[in-house]
Design an enzyme around this catalytic site. Structure first.
Site, mmCIF file in Angstrom:
data_model
loop_
_atom_site.group_PDB
_atom_site.id
_atom_site.type_symbol
_atom_site.label_atom_id
_atom_site.label_comp_id
_atom_site.label_asym_id
_atom_site.label_seq_id
_atom_site.Cartn_x
_atom_site.Cartn_y
_atom_site.Cartn_z
ATOM 1 N N GLN A 1 1.018 -10.146 -6.160
ATOM 2 C CA GLN A 1 0.509 -11.357 -6.238
ATOM 3 C C GLN A 1 1.283 -12.399 -7.102
ATOM 4 O OE1 GLN A 1 -1.765 -12.700 -4.233
ATOM 5 N NE2 GLN A 1 -2.635 -10.856 -3.650
ATOM 6 N N THR B 1 13.461 4.455 10.679
ATOM 7 C CA THR B 1 14.372 3.455 10.864
ATOM 8 C C THR B 1 13.861 2.303 10.247
ATOM 9 O OG1 THR B 1 15.004 4.365 12.921
ATOM 10 C CG2 THR B 1 15.691 2.098 12.646
ATOM 11 N N THR C 1 0.816 -1.243 -0.013
ATOM 12 C CA THR C 1 0.086 -0.119 0.156
ATOM 13 C C THR C 1 0.967 1.256 -0.019
ATOM 14 O OG1 THR C 1 -1.716 -1.123 1.157
ATOM 15 C CG2 THR C 1 -1.759 1.192 1.319
ATOM 16 N N CYS D 1 -9.555 -6.203 1.534
ATOM 17 C CA CYS D 1 -9.743 -5.168 1.688
ATOM 18 C C CYS D 1 -11.336 -4.569 1.234
ATOM 19 C CB CYS D 1 -8.887 -3.965 0.952
ATOM 20 S SG CYS D 1 -7.128 -4.596 1.119
ATOM 21 N N ASN E 1 -5.488 -10.219 -7.837
ATOM 22 C CA ASN E 1 -5.680 -10.758 -6.453
ATOM 23 C C ASN E 1 -6.909 -11.373 -6.495
ATOM 24 O OD1 ASN E 1 -6.002 -7.739 -6.428
ATOM 25 N ND2 ASN E 1 -7.177 -7.942 -4.696
HETATM 26 N N1 PLP Z 1 -1.645 -4.928 -4.212
HETATM 27 C C1 PLP Z 1 -2.234 -6.180 -4.292
HETATM 28 C C2 PLP Z 1 -2.424 -6.807 -5.637
HETATM 29 C C3 PLP Z 1 -2.786 -6.754 -3.049
HETATM 30 O O1 PLP Z 1 -3.311 -8.082 -3.276
HETATM 31 C C4 PLP Z 1 -2.511 -6.151 -1.955
HETATM 32 C C5 PLP Z 1 -3.037 -6.936 -0.605
HETATM 33 O O2 PLP Z 1 -4.183 -7.373 -0.611
HETATM 34 C C6 PLP Z 1 -1.995 -4.918 -1.950
HETATM 35 C C7 PLP Z 1 -1.628 -4.525 -2.930
HETATM 36 C C8 PLP Z 1 -1.901 -4.238 -0.526
HETATM 37 O O3 PLP Z 1 -0.453 -4.769 0.266
HETATM 38 P P1 PLP Z 1 -0.326 -4.587 1.588
HETATM 39 O O4 PLP Z 1 -1.049 -5.392 2.260
HETATM 40 O O5 PLP Z 1 1.165 -4.853 1.811
HETATM 41 O O6 PLP Z 1 -0.390 -3.160 1.760
#
Ligand code: PLP
Length: 383
Positions: free
Chosen positions: A175, A232, A70, A322, A147
């Site tokens: 993914q 850090t 993210t 999410c 995903n």
């Molecule tokens: N991008 C994809 C394709 C994802 O599947 C996810 C998590 O579900 C993310 C980004 C977000 O990753 P993170 O949980 O490390 O912030």
């Protein structure tokens, strides 16, 4: 409980846990400190950077550690919002993860254009070719694999088109990494990854940027990560991430995933036999070997499947983690032309490297049993 939700987060590997404990116990220093404890921590970071660069096929200096994908994805959209002209567009696929989609919309509004996908969930290459001949965006962003559906995107082809038009290309490879061979990935300009999708801990990931280029920081403060990401570094979880990726890379190099793909295919065949009327999304296009996105024949609200299967000892999902809990249908399914009333019946089964053939077998039996219960429930209600 049999776990079929690797695309949300994968179980943390023993090797990753051991690496975390080992570094935590032995390497207590701050990697920015000049003393020996600091130098030891900096050495662990440097080694991790070199390993990741070797797996991706890029220069170690191009890697920036982050708190996950993210953050890495937000860094990319934020950077381009600061460096592109006021009328420049960016193009992202209509099936990007919300952290790409929403941050692109936040920074660019209508100037973030969505690249359509086919009914199978593949980014429309023809659209890109046609549009690019007409107008050049400031950035193209297409994920390596989706995903929700597991559909592998033609990122190599899109990268070539972008190179021909000198447009920077960004791929969210969250993914893809740890599931598929990474050949050629390091040549992509911007790549994001997250440890928890390949057996590492949650809360750590990275961004790869083009060689000798800078990126506008999201976080200001210390001079860590060449000044691109203040704070850090969490040395132990970075080491744990690399321990997990090392295991996955070895297993993939031994083609372990191919056999697991056969088990997944067998599951799909059995599922279609047990539940006639089921549709496997993206069945005709290249997909990750671990993912099944199924439009089920039964189930009013998609959560019914998840809750009922959970009670039966099977952890599955409805789409991306999410969006769980939200009532509106997934934007990925909508982009594939699946209507809201059908989208509520889509269930995602995502296995992984620890999933056995017997687990897939137990899943199909569990799904068939829950289906029967649902059917009986409906028959009772109608009587
Ligand atoms: N991008 C994809 C394709 C994802 O599947 C996810 C998590 O579900 C993310 C980004 C977000 O990753 P993170 O949980 O490390 O912030």
């Amino acid at each position: 409980m049999i776990y079929f939700d690797y695309n949300a987060t994968a179980p943390v590997m023993r090797e990753a846990r051991e690496a975390w404990l080992d570094i935590t116990e032995k390497t207590g220093g701050n990697p920015s400190s000049m003393h020996q404890a600091g130098t030891r921590a900096a050495h662990v970071l440097a080694e991790a950077r070199e390993k990741l660069a070797a797996f991706l096929g890029c220069h170690p200096a191009d890697i920036i550690w982050t708190s996950g994908a993210t953050e890495a994805n937000n860094m990319v959209t934020h950077h381009f919002s600061k460096t592109l002209g006021a009328t420049d567009e960016i193009w992202i696929s209509a099936i990007e993860h919300p952290c790409v989609h929403d941050s692109a919309k936040y920074y660019f509004g209508k100037r973030a254009k969505l690249i359509p996908v086919t009914h199978d969930g593949v980014v429309d290459l023809e659209w890109i070719t046609m549009e690019m001949a007409d107008k050049r965006p400031g950035l193209v962003g297409v994920m390596a694999a989706n995903n929700e559906t597991g559909v592998i995107q033609p990122w190599r082809e899109i990268h070539s088109i972008c190179q021909a038009y000198e447009v920077p290309f960004f791929t969210d490879a969250v993914q893809f990494i740890g599931k598929m061979p990474l050949k050629g990935l390091g040549e992509v300009d911007y790549i994001s990854g997250a440890a928890h999708k390949f057996g590492g801990p949650r809360g750590v990931g990275f961004l790869k940027i083009p060689h000798r280029k800078t990126v506008t920081p999201l976080l200001h403060g210390g001079k860590q990560e060449r000044g691109f990401r203040a704070g850090t570094e969490n040395v132990a979880i970075i080491a744990a991430m690399m321990a997990a990726l090392e295991v996955r890379e070895k297993q993939i190099s031994h083609s372990q995933h191919l056999l697991r793909g056969v088990w997944r295919d067998n599951f799909e065949r059995e599922l279609l036999r047990a539940l006639p009327g089921t549709t496997i999304l993206g069945a005709n296009v290249p997909r990750l070997w671990n993912t099944v996105s199924a439009l089920m024949p039964e189930g009013d609200r998609k959560h019914q499947w998840v809750i009922r299967l959970d009670k039966a000892g099977l952890a599955v999902s409805t789409g991306s983690a999410c969006t769980t809990g939200k009532e509106e249908p997934s934007h990925v399914l909508a982009a594939m032309g699946i209507k809201a009333e059908k989208a509520v019946r889509v269930v995602r089964f995502s296995g992984g490297w620890e999933t056995t053939e017997a687990d897939w077998d137990a899943l199909v039996k569990g799904v068939a049993k829950v289906h029967e219960e649902m059917h009986q429930g409906k028959a009772h209600a109608a009587a």
